[in-house]
Design an enzyme around this catalytic site. Structure first.
Site, PDB file in Angstrom:
ATOM      1  N   ASP A  20     -24.407 -24.794   0.132  1.00 19.96           N
ATOM      2  CA  ASP A  20     -23.386 -24.274   1.022  1.00 19.96           C
ATOM      3  C   ASP A  20     -24.104 -23.529   2.150  1.00 19.96           C
ATOM      4  O   ASP A  20     -25.297 -23.226   2.035  1.00 19.96           O
ATOM      5  CB  ASP A  20     -22.468 -23.335   0.234  1.00 19.96           C
ATOM      6  CG  ASP A  20     -21.460 -22.641   1.105  1.00 19.96           C
ATOM      7  OD1 ASP A  20     -20.740 -23.327   1.854  1.00 19.96           O
ATOM      8  OD2 ASP A  20     -21.388 -21.398   1.049  1.00 19.96           O
ATOM      9  N   ASP A 183     -21.804 -19.833  -3.038  1.00 24.69           N
ATOM     10  CA  ASP A 183     -21.442 -18.430  -3.248  1.00 24.69           C
ATOM     11  C   ASP A 183     -20.000 -18.237  -3.684  1.00 24.69           C
ATOM     12  O   ASP A 183     -19.587 -17.098  -3.925  1.00 24.69           O
ATOM     13  CB  ASP A 183     -21.660 -17.640  -1.961  1.00 24.69           C
ATOM     14  CG  ASP A 183     -20.695 -18.078  -0.860  1.00 24.69           C
ATOM     15  OD1 ASP A 183     -20.700 -19.279  -0.521  1.00 24.69           O
ATOM     16  OD2 ASP A 183     -19.943 -17.236  -0.352  1.00 24.69           O
TER      17      ASP A 183
END
Length: 227
Positions: A20, A183
């Site tokens: 990400d 995350d």
């Protein structure tokens, strides 16, 4: 993989690592918040500020704007207002996507080391694709990734597994040999649905919730722990 001595156990047998971007590799909230504030200011609405925006990011820019308008108005905004605000956001963010964005500690070391092992690195973010290259180039990381997918690159985005399965198929790597690093719960859900192993970092954006509660296969305080 070559040079794997001392690397994190979750990397065993892993040939492709998907990362990400926002909240995992970079803290982009200061620039995102400035663009949100300016966009709402253009529409003569109060600026929500960085503290609130930090809890709203992670699902793409349109959802970010929808959350900002809902907070400002106390209700869901009509689609036309969302479109206008989103258009203004894109203009402002394009002007300064990297003014205050910073790389998290340990990111460069991890990416350098992983690339050195011969693993395929891909970027899978819900940020519009147009903003990926400017940020990576700003931090001199563009050459680390063999594929970059934004939230508008395919017909579906995270938490749907499509971007991850697309990446695995693109490089002919079975999902069992892939790792998703993120995350938020959306990263973990996408990785799990795609058949990837999952690794979380706790310092990013997860709507105020601990990402460990999403059940990743592992959690590291810094990406440097991978290598």
């Amino acid at each position: 993989m070559k040079g794997d001595i001392g690397m994190h156990p979750l990397l065993d047998g892993i040939r492709l690592v998907a990362f990400d971007l926002d909240g995992t590799l970079v803290d982009s909230v200061p620039d995102l918040a400035a663009a949100v504030d300016d966009a709402l200011g253009d529409l003569e609405m109060p600026a929500p500020g960085e503290r609130k925006v930090r809890d709203w990011v992670g699902n793409g820019s349109m959802v970010l704007i929808e959350r900002a308008l809902r907070d400002t108005q106390g209700r869901d905004a009509d689609p036309e207002l969302c479109r206008q605000a989103h258009d203004r956001f894109l203009v402002h963010y394009a002007q300064r996507p990297c003014s205050a964005t910073r790389l998290y500690p340990g990111v460069r070391e991890a990416l350098d080391a992983l690339r050195g092992t011969g693993r395929i690195l891909v970027l899978v973010t819900n940020k519009p694709e147009a903003f990926i290259a400017p940020i990576l180039e700003h931090f001199e990381l563009g050459g680390h990734f063999s594929l970059c997918l934004g939230g508008d690159s395919l017909v579906r985005r995270k938490p749907d597994p499509l971007p991850l399965t697309h990446a695995a198929e693109r490089f002919a790597v079975p999902p069992s040999s892939c790792l998703m690093v993120g995350d938020s719960r959306h990263d973990i859900a996408a990785g799990r649905a795609a058949g990837f192993r999952t690794l979380a970092v706790p310092y990013g954006y997860n709507h105020g919730e601990p990402v460990a509660a999403s059940g990743p296969d592992g959690v590291v305080e810094s990406l440097k722990e991978l290598v």
